[in-house]
Design an enzyme around this catalytic site. Structure first.
Site, PDB file in Angstrom:
ATOM      1  N   ASP A  19      -8.570 -54.653  -3.599  1.00 17.04           N
ATOM      2  CA  ASP A  19      -8.246 -53.224  -3.654  1.00 17.04           C
ATOM      3  C   ASP A  19      -9.305 -52.516  -2.834  1.00 17.04           C
ATOM      4  O   ASP A  19     -10.422 -52.283  -3.294  1.00 17.04           O
ATOM      5  CB  ASP A  19      -8.210 -52.756  -5.108  1.00 17.04           C
ATOM      6  CG  ASP A  19      -7.016 -53.358  -5.833  1.00 17.04           C
ATOM      7  OD1 ASP A  19      -5.902 -52.851  -5.624  1.00 17.04           O
ATOM      8  OD2 ASP A  19      -7.198 -54.334  -6.572  1.00 17.04           O
ATOM      9  N   THR A  20      -8.919 -52.161  -1.623  1.00 18.41           N
ATOM     10  CA  THR A  20      -9.850 -51.866  -0.545  1.00 18.41           C
ATOM     11  C   THR A  20      -9.229 -50.853   0.383  1.00 18.41           C
ATOM     12  O   THR A  20      -8.005 -50.716   0.433  1.00 18.41           O
ATOM     13  CB  THR A  20     -10.144 -53.183   0.228  1.00 18.41           C
ATOM     14  OG1 THR A  20     -10.797 -54.109  -0.650  1.00 18.41           O
ATOM     15  CG2 THR A  20     -11.000 -52.986   1.449  1.00 18.41           C
ATOM     16  N   ILE A  21     -10.054 -50.148   1.158  1.00 20.04           N
ATOM     17  CA  ILE A  21      -9.527 -49.314   2.242  1.00 20.04           C
ATOM     18  C   ILE A  21     -10.081 -49.808   3.576  1.00 20.04           C
ATOM     19  O   ILE A  21     -11.174 -50.397   3.640  1.00 20.04           O
ATOM     20  CB  ILE A  21      -9.862 -47.817   2.058  1.00 20.04           C
ATOM     21  CG1 ILE A  21     -11.383 -47.547   2.109  1.00 20.04           C
ATOM     22  CG2 ILE A  21      -9.271 -47.301   0.757  1.00 20.04           C
ATOM     23  CD1 ILE A  21     -11.966 -47.292   3.467  1.00 20.04           C
TER      24      ILE A  21
END
Length: 567
Positions: free
Chosen positions: A384-386
């Protein structure tokens, strides 16, 4: 005029024309049968000056505003990172880590900034053994290490920016204090983690409305985070690592039985490093060195170069099987060697050598799966990353990735601060023989892998990256091949159906492979499951500069909330 990528189908004829024109300039030699592509969900967007894409439209618009006001790519990237910490609060933030690749047009040099934190001074193997734990918990207070993102924001701006951290954080402060509209994607993501969020009173108070996720169109206000960002804007990164905010973090860790102390926060520093690289199809491809899995991506490229993948065809059983089997070998090396180089000796020269790739490649069998010591990409979860990338009018470029690891990280928010603490500490090993064994002051293994590619003359060709945990190198090789081997535009490259290797050898594939191809992969031993396109397959983004025309082209993935801008 700024062009915004939107979810709007194009006609097959229009896409065919743009793809053909692009292919002539990018590859010059691909036969026509390889360049006809299906219509994209979003149009190709191209321009001649600024180009950028991120995991949220508000962040991308913020970066564009910075560039249009005269800021450079570094200024824009940090402003975007600040906004993403607010509008994608479950994916990244002040309590997380990041990594940046920064290319300066004036010198042509690429710099790597390691913004990952380290284990707290209480994080020893004996601490976990005394509690009967054989692995670091995947969430909760024991999964928390020092957050490194904010220090790297300041370090990047001080060295290469033209603006201050105070200026860069103003848009983020505005969205935190005044609110922003909850998208359908964010509403669904919060709903999926409602139990985790409800388990922490500060998280629940911020992100749940009467116990449920806010509906799409609701204004989400994060006032405590806004106050924290104001303090950082005024006092710099020091405000997070020393002083009242650091005191709140340290007191919370002490009260909850955590591993990070006030001294750990005060002693944190970012690290400037040299990127690692390999050659691939006439390009120099750069990745981030350990403690990340960037080397894994480069190993996959070296193995892929040994096979005639272009002739195989992108949707053939031969193509998918070859890449999957190469990925298994690269993951096995990752899981054996990758750790903090300050604490472990990592044989990078050997791992990235073409000779070693030939040695490994000899183990790949065309008609069956590997059975000897192959990895399967299960160490770092789904991610869960940007991701964001920017190229300014002068050609300065940033490829940046920022993360809390799991959705809402550790599931713990420091009361009164709005800071969601990440759970990167969960990736330490408790095996005393492993190089990634937990130790005070040691950085954990990281899945985060920003990438760039340069032309033979050293000029910029592409920046690209994706969320997705273990799946990141798998997605990166697929989208790069889509451009270099199959003549796709960046938008087509990130939209094309993908596959992903999961644990226990399971191979998830999006619709796009024929029944016959899936049957053939199954015959060879692949455990194929068809899955709808989703965030599990990443959220790839990409900027390419045409070597001949210098046109900037952007690709942004519909699987998450990515949007691109160019003009």
């Amino acid at each position: 005029m700024i062009s915004l990528s939107q979810k709007r189908p194009l006609s097959r004829r229009l896409v065919g024309r743009s793809a053909l024109a692009l292919t002539v300039s990018l590859t010059s030699a691909l036969p026509a049968r390889l360049v006809a592509q299906p219509p994209s969900l979003r149009p190709d967007i191209m321009g001649m000056q600024g180009a950028l894409t991120s995991d949220h439209v508000l962040a991308t618009a913020t970066g564009a505003d910075v560039l249009r006001r005269g800021g450079n790519a570094i200024d824009a990237a940090i402003a975007m990172a600040g906004v993403l910490a607010v509008v994608r609060p479950h994916m990244n933030g002040v309590g997380g880590d990041n990594f940046l690749l920064i290319r300066l047009a004036k010198t042509g040099k690429v710099h790597a900034l390691n913004g990952s934190g380290r284990a707290g001074s209480r994080a020893t193997p004996a601490f976990f053994a005394a509690r009967g734990l054989t692995s670091v918990p995947g969430s909760g207070i024991l999964s928390v290490s020092v957050p490194g993102a904010v220090r790297s924001w300041e370090d990047a701006l001080r060295r290469f920016g033209t603006t201050t951290l105070k200026q860069a954080l103003q848009p983020a402060i505005r969205y935190a204090e005044q609110g922003f509209p909850v998208s359908t994607r964010l509403s669904l993501d919060i709903a999926a983690e409602a139990k985790k969020v409800a388990g922490d009173s500060a998280l629940a108070r911020t992100f749940l409305v009467n116990g449920v996720a806010p509906a799409p169109g609701t204004m989400l206000v994060e006032r405590e985070l806004g106050a924290t960002l104001r303090a950082i804007a005024t006092g710099g990164a020091r405000a997070l690592y020393r002083g009242p905010i650091a005191d709140k973090i340290a007191a919370f860790m002490e009260r909850e039985g955590g591993l990070v102390t006030a001294a750990d926060l005060a002693n944190h520093t970012s690290t400037w490093q040299q990127p690692i690289s390999t050659t691939y199809l006439g390009k120099r491809v750069l990745a981030f060195p350990p403690n990340t899995q960037g080397a894994t991506f480069l190993q996959m490229l070296n193995l892929a170069e040994l096979q005639d993948l272009t002739v195989m065809g992108r949707t053939s059983a031969d193509y998918v099987h070859a890449l999957v089997e190469g990925a298994k070998l690269a993951y096995a090396d990752r899981d054996r060697f990758i750790a903090d180089p300050a604490f472990a000796t990592i044989p990078l020269d050997r791992l990235l050598s073409k000779a070693y790739a030939r040695e490994l490649g000899a183990r790949i069998r065309r008609d069956t799966i590997a059975t000897d010591a192959a990895g399967d990409g299960t160490r770092g979860g789904y991610g869960d990353t940007i991701y964001l990338t920017v190229v300014d009018k002068d050609g300065n470029a940033v490829s940046m990735i920022q993360s809390l690891f799991a959705s809402f990280g550790s599931g713990r928010m420091v009361p009164g601060t709005g800071i969601v603490l990440h759970n990167r500490g969960s990736l330490y090993s408790l095996d005393v023989s492993h190089p990634n064994i937990v130790a005070p002051g040691k950085r954990p293994f990281h899945t985060l892998s920003p990438a760039m590619a340069l032309n033979e003359d050293g000029s910029f060709f592409a920046s690209f990256g994706t969320p997705g945990g273990d799946g990141q190198p798998q997605t990166l090789i697929q989208i790069l091949n889509n451009v270099l081997r199959f003549g796709m535009t960046p938008q087509q490259a990130v939209e094309a159906p993908r596959w992903r290797l999961y644990g226990a050898g399971r191979l998830g594939v999006e619709p796009g492979l024929s029944d016959e191809v899936r049957a053939e992969l199954t015959r060879r031993g692949q455990r194929v499951t068809v899955q709808p396109p989703s965030a599990e397959f990443g959220g790839a983004q990409m900027i390419v500069i045409d070597p001949r025309t210098k046109v900037r082209m952007v690709g942004s993935d519909y699987r998450r909330e990515a949007y691109g801008l160019v003009w």
